[in-house]
Design a protein around this motif. Structure first.
Motif: not given
Length: 288
Positions: A45, A41, A152, A79
């Motif tokens: 990002r 993650t 993700d 996300p």
């Protein structure tokens, strides 16, 4: 298309990822595979332009996304989780993000139709099934037609039918020549993608990068179903290599698409698929 060069990043004084490098061309998929907490993650990002790197660069067609903010509009980031507003209708969710990108009603109507969400436009997002919420989240991610799509853990907590629908959508995006960066901690999911590359991430570092075919090859899939004997007959009639045990089927395949095809055939013939997994996975050795 997108180049990640020697990227390190973290939170506060500590770095979470270290010297990450990879490249994704147009119409290619790149999969980050690793356990929860491995740094996937954080990598996303940084690539999505949310967390600045402490070192290294993220480039799209040679332009650093941290030096030219306009380049970030070419990215679409989903996300982990559904990430929709549950107290807004499907339409209001889309209108909220459309305003950010300056997108009109025609595009909203088009993408709701493309994702089979038109009939739910006036329903509260929080009342939708998990699969539909995920579909809405992906529709929102693609609203501005990004060239690079970052997903993700998109398969987490979905039932089999929703996973298959999402997988088909990813194949469609690849046909549209979008570059896809995807993460998962589910080893078996890797088998469903024939082409592309996979990187094993552990402890914030990329341990190995391989072509998918060199890691996967031929496999045997174990299916737990509602009626193994009937299911076995159905798959044999459709040309699959099948052996039947007391509580499951073992389906042999040398082509990744056969895995999804087998499940589709069973569902279409009224057989409930309770579990689908591979008898063994050659990727497991990288996690030991």
């Amino acid at each position: 298309m997108i180049d990640v060069k020697n990227v390190s990043a973290g939170y506060g004084d500590g770095e979470v990822i270290h010297n990450v490098n990879f490249r994704i061309g147009r119409g290619e998929i790149y999969i980050l595979l690793g356990p929860n907490g491995s740094g996937k993650t954080t990598i996303f990002r940084v690539v999505a332009g949310i967390l600045p790197p402490t070192k290294g660069r993220v480039m799209i067609d040679g332009v650093d996304i941290w030096e030219d903010e306009r380049v970030k509009s070419r990215l679409g980031y989903l996300p982990e989780g559904e990430r929709v507003y549950p107290d807004l209708t499907v339409l209001k969710n889309m209108e909220f993000f459309a305003k950010i990108y300056g997108i009109g009603e025609d595009r909203i109507r088009e993408i709701l139709e493309n994702f089979g969400l038109s009939e739910y436009r006036n329903k509260m997002a929080g009342t939708l099934s998990r699969g539909l919420r995920k579909r809405l989240a992906i529709a929102r991610t693609l609203l501005h037609d990004p060239e690079v799509v970052i997903l993700d853990e998109p398969f987490s907590n979905l039932d089999i039918e929703s996973v298959m629908a999402l997988r088909d959508r990813i194949f469609e995006m690849l046909e549209e020549k979008k570059s896809i960066l995807l993460s998962t901690h589910i080893l078996d999911e890797i088998h469903n993608f024939e082409e592309g590359r996979v990187a094993i991430v552990k402890g914030g570092r990329m341990l190995v990068e391989k072509d998918l075919q060199s890691l996967v090859g031929s496999t045997e899939m174990l299916l737990k179903v509602s009626n193994p004997d009937k299911a076995g007959e159905i798959l044999k009639d459709h040309g699959f290599s099948v052996s039947v045990t007391k509580s499951a089927l073992i389906v042999g395949t040398e082509k990744n698409e056969n895995i999804s095809d087998a499940i589709k055939v069973l569902i279409e013939n009224g057989i409930a698929v309770l579990e689908a997994r591979y008898k063994s996975n050659p990727l497991e050795k990288f996690f030991k």
